[in-house]
Design an enzyme around this catalytic site. Sequence first.
Site, mmCIF file in Angstrom:
data_model
loop_
_atom_site.group_PDB
_atom_site.id
_atom_site.type_symbol
_atom_site.label_atom_id
_atom_site.label_comp_id
_atom_site.label_asym_id
_atom_site.label_seq_id
_atom_site.Cartn_x
_atom_site.Cartn_y
_atom_site.Cartn_z
ATOM 1 N N GLU A 170 44.529 50.489 39.773
ATOM 2 C CA GLU A 170 43.001 50.258 38.879
ATOM 3 C C GLU A 170 41.754 51.413 39.733
ATOM 4 O O GLU A 170 40.472 51.143 40.733
ATOM 5 C CB GLU A 170 42.105 48.689 40.449
ATOM 6 C CG GLU A 170 43.854 47.749 39.650
ATOM 7 C CD GLU A 170 43.366 46.921 40.526
ATOM 8 O OE1 GLU A 170 42.701 46.005 40.773
ATOM 9 O OE2 GLU A 170 44.688 45.538 40.316
ATOM 10 N N HIS A 373 49.123 29.808 38.057
ATOM 11 C CA HIS A 373 48.594 31.310 38.548
ATOM 12 C C HIS A 373 50.058 31.342 40.045
ATOM 13 O O HIS A 373 49.468 30.491 40.568
ATOM 14 C CB HIS A 373 47.245 30.854 39.072
ATOM 15 C CG HIS A 373 46.959 32.265 39.357
ATOM 16 N ND1 HIS A 373 46.316 32.403 40.581
ATOM 17 C CD2 HIS A 373 46.541 33.287 39.083
ATOM 18 C CE1 HIS A 373 46.081 33.397 40.911
ATOM 19 N NE2 HIS A 373 46.055 34.249 40.338
ATOM 20 N N HIS A 374 50.473 32.322 40.033
ATOM 21 C CA HIS A 374 50.876 32.127 41.584
ATOM 22 C C HIS A 374 50.124 33.428 42.046
ATOM 23 O O HIS A 374 50.952 34.696 41.286
ATOM 24 C CB HIS A 374 52.228 32.670 41.284
ATOM 25 C CG HIS A 374 52.999 31.944 41.080
ATOM 26 N ND1 HIS A 374 54.897 31.964 39.927
ATOM 27 C CD2 HIS A 374 52.838 30.877 40.483
ATOM 28 C CE1 HIS A 374 55.054 30.887 40.578
ATOM 29 N NE2 HIS A 374 54.135 29.584 40.428
ATOM 30 N N GLU A 454 48.027 43.185 39.249
ATOM 31 C CA GLU A 454 48.371 44.712 39.782
ATOM 32 C C GLU A 454 50.155 44.810 39.946
ATOM 33 O O GLU A 454 50.570 45.051 41.053
ATOM 34 C CB GLU A 454 48.150 44.371 41.376
ATOM 35 C CG GLU A 454 46.414 43.289 41.817
ATOM 36 C CD GLU A 454 46.308 42.198 41.428
ATOM 37 O OE1 GLU A 454 44.944 41.751 40.336
ATOM 38 O OE2 GLU A 454 46.828 41.190 41.673
ATOM 39 N N GLU A 472 48.351 43.746 34.088
ATOM 40 C CA GLU A 472 46.944 44.692 34.305
ATOM 41 C C GLU A 472 47.242 45.932 33.866
ATOM 42 O O GLU A 472 46.996 46.544 32.968
ATOM 43 C CB GLU A 472 46.135 44.262 35.143
ATOM 44 C CG GLU A 472 45.391 43.832 35.756
ATOM 45 C CD GLU A 472 44.534 43.156 36.816
ATOM 46 O OE1 GLU A 472 43.129 43.013 36.775
ATOM 47 O OE2 GLU A 472 44.743 43.869 37.503
ATOM 48 N N GLU A 478 37.217 42.371 35.226
ATOM 49 C CA GLU A 478 36.965 42.048 36.770
ATOM 50 C C GLU A 478 36.114 42.569 37.115
ATOM 51 O O GLU A 478 35.349 42.816 38.111
ATOM 52 C CB GLU A 478 38.373 40.815 37.558
ATOM 53 C CG GLU A 478 39.136 42.816 37.757
ATOM 54 C CD GLU A 478 40.546 42.317 38.393
ATOM 55 O OE1 GLU A 478 40.457 41.359 38.583
ATOM 56 O OE2 GLU A 478 40.365 43.083 39.150
HETATM 57 C C1 NOJ Z 1 43.420 39.616 40.566
HETATM 58 C C2 NOJ Z 1 43.850 38.883 39.357
HETATM 59 O O1 NOJ Z 1 43.681 40.301 38.903
HETATM 60 C C3 NOJ Z 1 42.362 38.365 39.569
HETATM 61 O O2 NOJ Z 1 42.367 38.153 38.089
HETATM 62 C C4 NOJ Z 1 42.431 37.250 40.125
HETATM 63 O O3 NOJ Z 1 41.310 36.360 40.062
HETATM 64 C C5 NOJ Z 1 42.132 37.622 41.455
HETATM 65 N N1 NOJ Z 1 43.596 38.602 42.080
HETATM 66 C C6 NOJ Z 1 42.929 36.509 41.898
HETATM 67 O O4 NOJ Z 1 44.269 36.189 42.185
HETATM 68 CA CA CA Z 2 43.263 43.158 39.538
#
Ligand code: NOJ
Ligand code: CA
Length: 686
Positions: A170, A373-374, A454, A472, A478
């Site tokens: 990132e 979501h995990h 990640e 990603e 974000e």
């Molecule tokens: C990083 C992710 O890229 C993001 O989209 C997410 O909201 C946060 N982690 C929390 O899981």
């Molecule tokens: Ca991220």
Amino acid sequence: MRYWPILLTSLSLNAFATDISVYSPDKNIKFTFSDTDDLAKYSVEYKGETVISPSKLGFTFETAKPMYRDFNVKEISRDQQDTRWEQPWGEDRIVENKYNELTVQFSDIHDASNKFNVTARVYNDGIGFQYYVPSEGPRAITRELTEFTLVDSHKATAYWIPGQGYERYEYLYNETPLQQVSKANTPITIKMGNGVHVAIHEAALVDYAGMSLNREKLGRLVADLSPRSDGIKVRKSGSFKTPWRTIQIGDNAVDLINSHLSLNLNEPNKLGDVSSWINPGKYIGIWWGMHIQKYTWGSGEKHGATTENTIKYMDFAAKHGFDGVLVEGWNTGWDGDWIANSELFSFTQSYPDFDIKKVTEHGKKIGVKLIGHHETSGGISNYEAQMEAGFKLYQDMGVEQIKTGYVAHGQNLKRRDENGIMRYEFTDSQDVVNHFIHNVTTAAKYQLSINTHESVKDTGLRRTYPNWIARESARGQEYSAGWAAPNPPSHIPYLAFTRMLSGPMDFTPGIFDLDYPSIKGGTEEHGLTEIMRPQTTIAKQLAEYVVIYSPIQMAADLPENYEAKPEPFQFIKDVPTDWEKSVALQGEVGDYVVIARKEKKHRHYSGNDWYLGAITNEDSRTIEIDLGFLDEGVQYEAQIYKDGNQADWRTNPYDIDIIKQKVDSRVKLKVKLAAAGGAAIRFKAL
Ligand code: NOJ
Ligand code: CA
């Protein structure tokens, strides 16, 4: 050919250095294996000019004999392919797979049992080569010696992000002379002095460490594998193959995008017919609200993932034709410092104010899926212990897709070894690479698709495991939420020619409210800038849906912000996420990019319309788009969403002109893009 000094010839099986070459089907690329100076090497020419001068191949091991010095080459076999295959989803439905192949053996002139093979496949758009190392027993690789020695490196420019860094992948892109690259992640894109563009990457990263590239001598990049926690690069129990080392080559920047090299080098789909359970589509989510601090992931007054809120989001999704609603922060473990507390996450236990049964039953009634979501915060072992239970819960609730997350920095992903000792790993260390594949293949058993955040970088494994639906692996939208230095206007023009060469990205486009207070928790540490929000015009937010490919696309902003701007929102509602074909039309790395895609016939898409996205960096520019890509003889209504005359990303980001105009494939369209702006066009077939 060169005659060897008499002393060496007595040792050498080859009295002469040997060159063995293979050409691309169009003959533009020549790939050569050689053993000059009794070193294992390869080189590459493009249109008669050297691109990669003789570069080393080989390995060193912890205990086994090294493999590179005093090695000679001999030809083993040749092959070729000219076939096509169909993707279940993708930028192009049909992919041409056409190459010439050469396999050679390099062997130690003192010990014929010390040997390895390399197979090169040469396509019109680049090269892949893969090692095969036979082995009787375990081997610990301490170095892979693969080099990429680019000619005339003083004239070349490189576009790259750091490898093995604190922020994983990132980062903002560096544009530097090639000679100033330090440890770089791949894909790394290079513009040579003569304008030829090259991208170096890898394909099919399985049970191996991710490759970064270190610059040694000027212009010479050398493989630098992410180490395991014990410092060894890769451990193997017997014979093994490496991932393919890939070199894309094109006359210009867009050639790199219009390539399927990485997909072609991956194994075909191992999941069979997936049409009933892997569904591209669009989604919204209880997500941006957390990033701009309207909601929290953890429990409390501002908890975002409540039953009530989810139902509200689902109703909005149903009303506007979205397929799913992502809900983050639904499970226990978020309270406190969630990045540090990976061991506390439960993947089955909801917070009391989130009733998973109730929301999924509601979703079923109105035709909207819950997206799971995990977040693991890098706790690999904690997650693996609960993974199947977590998948089962979601499958029972009718969930089809799960977004995962691995927020941990640098070499800090936690894996408990066989003895229960905690080990710390990189995102692309061998065991973590294997974890991601284990995650995706286990998910397939539950008919679930995975969107990894990640994640390890993409190496085309979506071909083999099409339920690895996105990831990603780059700096997404974000970062512009206010908690970090926002992505600058050049970010997408860089991403398009670098990160996006590797595969789909869940960038999360579509931020419509560009007025929220300039600092919401942004810190000095993250680098405050003048404007702590997306550095964009609203037209550019629309263009992102076409430029940044992903079979699942989020409309990332809050529902109320879309309701406030129904006209531009229409484009997000119309744009598909699965394509019959795609063509990158124009662009320069880091400057601008123009991509057109034809929708795939599917569900409510007729298969006749085309879409186009154009995005520029901090410079305004007028582009002329030759509509020759449109189907000949068809009339279209071009629905154009472009920056208005007053559009200014700092002071007036909302100015957008939405116009309709009849066009066909003979038309050349002029469009002005504002600084940090863009244009999105739907070509509706009439
Ligand atoms: C990083 C992710 O890229 C993001 O989209 C997410 O909201 C946060 N982690 C929390 O899981
Ligand atoms: Ca991220």
